[in-house]
Design a protein around this motif. Structure first.
Motif, PDB file in Angstrom:
ATOM      1  N   TYR A  42     -48.486  19.134  11.052  1.00 28.46           N
ATOM      2  CA  TYR A  42     -48.197  19.877   9.824  1.00 28.46           C
ATOM      3  C   TYR A  42     -49.397  20.720   9.396  1.00 28.46           C
ATOM      4  CZ  TYR A  42     -47.370  20.640   4.834  1.00 28.46           C
ATOM      5  OH  TYR A  42     -47.244  21.203   3.596  1.00 28.46           O
ATOM      6  N   LEU A  43     -50.598  20.115   9.464  1.00 27.92           N
ATOM      7  CA  LEU A  43     -51.803  20.846   9.069  1.00 27.92           C
ATOM      8  C   LEU A  43     -52.026  22.056   9.979  1.00 27.92           C
ATOM      9  CD1 LEU A  43     -54.397  18.026   8.221  1.00 27.92           C
ATOM     10  CD2 LEU A  43     -53.317  19.590   6.631  1.00 27.92           C
ATOM     11  N   LEU A  44     -51.889  21.840  11.298  1.00 27.22           N
ATOM     12  CA  LEU A  44     -52.078  22.949  12.242  1.00 27.22           C
ATOM     13  C   LEU A  44     -51.061  24.049  11.971  1.00 27.22           C
ATOM     14  CD1 LEU A  44     -52.735  21.007  15.574  1.00 27.22           C
ATOM     15  CD2 LEU A  44     -54.374  22.377  14.263  1.00 27.22           C
ATOM     16  N   ALA A  45     -49.780  23.640  11.847  1.00 23.83           N
ATOM     17  CA  ALA A  45     -48.725  24.624  11.604  1.00 23.83           C
ATOM     18  C   ALA A  45     -48.943  25.327  10.271  1.00 23.83           C
ATOM     19  CB  ALA A  45     -47.358  23.940  11.637  1.00 23.83           C
ATOM     20  N   GLY A  46     -49.367  24.564   9.257  1.00 21.80           N
ATOM     21  CA  GLY A  46     -49.586  25.124   7.927  1.00 21.80           C
ATOM     22  C   GLY A  46     -50.658  26.207   7.928  1.00 21.80           C
ATOM     23  N   PHE A  47     -51.715  25.975   8.705  1.00 21.92           N
ATOM     24  CA  PHE A  47     -52.778  26.975   8.788  1.00 21.92           C
ATOM     25  C   PHE A  47     -52.322  28.186   9.597  1.00 21.92           C
ATOM     26  CE2 PHE A  47     -55.830  23.501   7.723  1.00 21.92           C
ATOM     27  CZ  PHE A  47     -56.407  24.140   6.635  1.00 21.92           C
ATOM     28  N   PHE A  48     -51.712  27.913  10.767  1.00 22.06           N
ATOM     29  CA  PHE A  48     -51.417  29.023  11.674  1.00 22.06           C
ATOM     30  C   PHE A  48     -50.275  29.906  11.203  1.00 22.06           C
ATOM     31  CE2 PHE A  48     -53.823  26.431  14.819  1.00 22.06           C
ATOM     32  CZ  PHE A  48     -54.812  27.370  15.038  1.00 22.06           C
ATOM     33  N   THR A  49     -49.305  29.336  10.486  1.00 23.45           N
ATOM     34  CA  THR A  49     -48.180  30.161  10.038  1.00 23.45           C
ATOM     35  C   THR A  49     -48.457  30.829   8.697  1.00 23.45           C
ATOM     36  OG1 THR A  49     -47.148  28.350   8.857  1.00 23.45           O
ATOM     37  CG2 THR A  49     -46.496  28.632  11.152  1.00 23.45           C
ATOM     38  N   GLY A  50     -49.570  30.462   8.047  1.00 19.80           N
ATOM     39  CA  GLY A  50     -49.859  31.037   6.740  1.00 19.80           C
ATOM     40  C   GLY A  50     -49.122  30.344   5.599  1.00 19.80           C
ATOM     41  N   HIS A  51     -48.448  29.215   5.919  1.00 24.04           N
ATOM     42  CA  HIS A  51     -47.703  28.457   4.911  1.00 24.04           C
ATOM     43  C   HIS A  51     -48.634  27.994   3.788  1.00 24.04           C
ATOM     44  CE1 HIS A  51     -45.060  25.413   3.180  1.00 24.04           C
ATOM     45  NE2 HIS A  51     -45.894  24.444   3.516  1.00 24.04           N
ATOM     46  N   PHE A  52     -49.820  27.491   4.167  1.00 22.16           N
ATOM     47  CA  PHE A  52     -50.752  27.016   3.143  1.00 22.16           C
ATOM     48  C   PHE A  52     -51.228  28.178   2.272  1.00 22.16           C
ATOM     49  CE2 PHE A  52     -52.054  23.302   6.054  1.00 22.16           C
ATOM     50  CZ  PHE A  52     -51.014  22.548   5.582  1.00 22.16           C
ATOM     51  N   ARG A  53     -51.613  29.282   2.946  1.00 20.18           N
ATOM     52  CA  ARG A  53     -52.158  30.425   2.226  1.00 20.18           C
ATOM     53  C   ARG A  53     -51.132  30.980   1.237  1.00 20.18           C
ATOM     54  NH1 ARG A  53     -51.658  35.300   4.033  1.00 20.18           N
ATOM     55  NH2 ARG A  53     -51.269  34.573   6.154  1.00 20.18           N
ATOM     56  N   ARG A  54     -49.882  31.070   1.693  1.00 19.58           N
ATOM     57  CA  ARG A  54     -48.845  31.660   0.832  1.00 19.58           C
ATOM     58  C   ARG A  54     -48.343  30.697  -0.242  1.00 19.58           C
ATOM     59  NH1 ARG A  54     -47.300  34.628   5.297  1.00 19.58           N
ATOM     60  NH2 ARG A  54     -46.340  32.787   6.198  1.00 19.58           N
ATOM     61  N   ASN A  55     -48.127  29.412   0.143  1.00 19.69           N
ATOM     62  CA  ASN A  55     -47.359  28.537  -0.746  1.00 19.69           C
ATOM     63  C   ASN A  55     -48.130  27.407  -1.400  1.00 19.69           C
ATOM     64  OD1 ASN A  55     -45.144  30.053   0.110  1.00 19.69           O
ATOM     65  ND2 ASN A  55     -44.881  28.721   1.880  1.00 19.69           N
TER      66      ASN A  55
END
Lengths: 253, 251
Positions: free
Chosen positions: A112-125
Motif C-alpha cells: 500500500y505504501l509503495l503504491a500510494g507513493f508511486f500512484t500519487g494517491h498520498f500526494r493527492r488524497n
C-alpha cells in the motif's frame, strides 16, 4: 450527493488491513491478559514495580509466590521468587494468531505504501496541504465536525482533519506499532540494537505498543462513527463492491 | 503504437516476487518444523524462515553491567524434587539434590563422533563464558541476570558433532525439553549455565545446569538439563507443535 470513489487496490488493502487489525486487537488483548502489567525502561517483571496494571485477567495481583530471596548481601539487592500460581496463558494460539495477522498487515501495508507513493494517491488524497495546516483552519474543521457541517455536500475530497488523521495513522501509528512490536524480539534487537534505544528500552517499547493500539482502536471507533453519520450504505459500498460510475474526479487518479 | 511488453507495474511485481522467492527459498535449506496443515503453524514457519533469512544470524544480544542486574521471577518448574507436583517430579533429581549435585552427569548423544557423559568438572574444562543478559519471557516480562557456563558449541565440538547434524534437543529432569537449530546452538552466547549472579544456580532457576539461548524467548532455555541429543532431522522435543504452541515463537 457526490461520494468518494476508491481505486481497486485501495479497497483491497483496506479490506485486508481491517481484518488483520481486528485479529491483532483481539489476540493482542489475549496476550496482554497473560501479563497485564506495563513498565517503563529496559526491564520489568512481577518482582519490579509496574507503571500500571490492568485488571483484565485472573493474573491481576495474583499472590502465588514463594518467599523471595536476595541475590546479593547488599541492602537493595534484586530478589528472586518461585511462582506457585497457575496463571492464565493462552499465548499458544494467541501469539501465533497475532503474528499471522501481523504478516498480512505488514506485507499489505508495504505494498500500500509503495503504491500510494508511486500512484500519487498520498500526494493527492492523504497528504495535508501545507498551506491549510493552520491552527485556525484545523479548529474550524473540528468545530464543523461536531456541528455536522462537513457531513453533507460535495465529499469527493477528504477534509483537512480527515487528511491529518489518516496521515497520522498511516505514517505514524502503524509504523510505530510495527517497530515497537519488533523491539520485543531478542533475535531482532540482537541484530538491530538501535530499536531498544529509540524506544527507551524493551519494556517501554511494549508500553508504547499498548498505547499505540489504544490510539488505533480509538481511531477505529471515531472512523466507524463518521462512516455511519455520513451515509453508512454509501460509504460501505464505496470501500467494498461499489461500482465506479459517474463523472471522474481527482480521487480516482 | 507498439505494445509495451512490460509495464512499470509488471516490472515492480516481477522484481518483488523474484527477490522474495530467492530470499525465502534459495538461502534456506534447513529441515522445517511440521505444520500439520494448521494455518497458525504455517504462520510460525513463515516467521522462522523470514527471521532466519533477514536477520544477521550470529549478532550478539546486548550485554549489561553488574548494576543492571534485576529481580528475576522463577516460573515453570521451580523444583523437580517436589513429589507433590506430579508433572515435574523426578526421583533421580531428588537423589542428586540431596547430595548437592556431586554425582551429576550430562549425557551427549546422537549425531556425534563420541557420545559421552560429562561430570561438572569435565564440562568446566571445555570453556567458560560469563554474560549479563536480558531474559525475555513469552508472557511479556523480562529480567537481567549474570550467567556463567560452558558454551554449548564447545560441548558439541568436544563430542565431535557430525556434518549431518541439524538439530539439538535438550532434556531437563522436570520432563521438559526443547530443541534448537544449529544457528542457535552455535551462537556464541548460547551456554550451558551453572552459575547465576555469581553463585551456583538456585534450584528454581534450573540447578545444576541450564541452557541459555539469548536470541530466543525464555522457554527455549531449558532448566535442569541432563541429556543432549543431536539429530540429523527436525525434532520437536517437547511436543510444542501438537500441543498448540509455537516451536519458533519468533519474538
Amino acid at each position: 450527493m457526490e461520494s468518494i470513489r476508491h481505486k481497486r487496490w485501495v479497497k483491497g488493502s483496506h479490506f485486508i488491513i481491517t481484518l488483520s487489525f481486528l485479529a491483532l486487537s483481539f489476540s493482542g488483548f489475549v496476550i496482554l491478559m497473560s501479563h497485564p502489567r506495563l513498565y517503563w525502561g529496559e526491564v520489568g517483571n512481577d518482582l519490579t514495580p509496574a507503571l500500571f496494571e490492568l485488571p483484565i485477567s485472573r493474573n491481576y495481583h495474583h499472590g502465588g509466590w514463594e518467599k523471595s530471596e536476595a541475590f546479593f548481601k547488599t541492602a537493595n539487592s534484586p530478589v528472586t521468587a518461585g511462582r506457585t500460581y497457575d496463571i492464565f496463558n493462552q499465548n499458544g494460539w494467541g501469539r501465533s494468531t497475532h503474528f499471522l495477522a501481523a504478516w498480512f498487515l505488514v506485507i499489505t501495508g508495504v505494498i500500500y505504501l509503495l503504491a500510494g507513493f508511486f500512484t500519487g494517491h498520498f500526494r493527492r488524497n492523504i497528504w495535508p496541504r501545507i498551506k491549510e495546516l493552520k491552527p485556525g483552519l484545523l479548529w474550524h474543521d473540528l468545530v464543523a465536525h461536531f456541528r455536522r457541517q462537513t457531513l453533507s455536500g460535495n465529499r469527493s475530497q477528504y477534509g483537512l482533519l480527515q487528511r491529518c488523521t489518516y496521515f497520522s495513522v498511516i505514517f505514524f501509528l502503524l509504523p510505530l506499532i510495527a517497530l515497537t512490536g519488533m523491539t520485543m524480539s531478542p533475535a531482532i534487537t540482537a541484530g538491530y540494537p538501535f530499536l531498544t534505544k529509540i524506544f527507551f528500552g524493551v519494556q517501554s517499547a511494549r508500553t508504547i505498543h499498548f498505547f499505540a493500539s489504544v490510539a488505533l482502536i480509538l481511531f477505529l471507533l471515531v472512523h466507524i462513527v463518521m462512516v455511519v453519520r455520513s451515509g453508512f450504505k454509501q460509504n460501505i459500498l464505496a470501500i467494498t463492491i461499489g461500482k465506479r460510475n459517474g463523472k471522474k474526479t481527482d480521487q480516482q487518479a | 503504437m507498439e505494445k509495451k511488453l512490460i509495464n512499470r507495474r509488471k516490472a515492480i511485481y516481477t522484481g518483488l516476487t523474484s527477490v522474495g522467492g530467492l530470499l525465502l527459498t534459495g538461502c534456506f535449506k534447513k529441515p522445517m518444523p511440521p505444520t500439520y496443515g494448521n494455518i497458525l503453524r504455517m504462520g510460525d514457519a513463515f516467521t522462522y524462515i523470514a527471521q532466519r533469512t533477514l536477520l544477521p544470524g550470529q549478532s550478539l544480544a546486548k550485554e549489561y553491567g553488574k548494576s543492571d542486574i534485576s529481580s528475576f521471577p522463577a516460573t515453570g518448574t521451580i523444583n523437580p524434587a517436589n513429589p507433590e507436583i506430579k508433572f515435574s517430579y523426578n526421583k533421580d533429581y531428588r537423589a542428586l539434590q540431596q547430595n548437592n549435585f556431586k554425582d551429576f552427569v550430562l549425557s551427549v548423544e546422537g549425531f556425534v563422533a563420541k557420545p559421552c557423559k560429562y561430570s561438572m568438572d569435565d564440562l568446566k574444562k571445555l570453556g567458560q563464558r560469563t554474560q549479563i543478559t536480558r531474559h525475555t519471557c513469552e508472557e511479556g516480562w523480562n529480567a537481567i541476570a549474570e550467567w556463567s557456563g560452558i558454551p554449548l558449541s564447545a560441548v558439541l565440538q568436544h563430542a565431535g558433532i557430525l556434518p549431518a547434524a541439524r538439530c539439538v534437543s535438550l532434556y531437563g529432569y522436570d520432563n521438559y525439553a526443547e530443541s534448537i537449530d544449529m544457528l542457535d546452538a552455535f551462537h556464541p552466547q548460547t551456554i550451558l549455565a551453572h552459575s547465576m549472579n555469581g553463585e551456583n544456580l538456585p534450584i528454581q532457576h534450573g540447578a545444576p545446569l541450564r541452557l541459555r539461548v539469548e536470541t530466543q524467548i525464555g522457554y527455549k532455555s531449558v532448566k535442569y538439563v541432563h541429556r543432549i541429543v543431536v539429530t540429523d532431522k527436525f525434532v520437536d522435543a517437547n511436543g510444542d507443535i501438537p500441543a498448540g504452541w509455537s516451536w519458533y515463537v519468533g519474538i
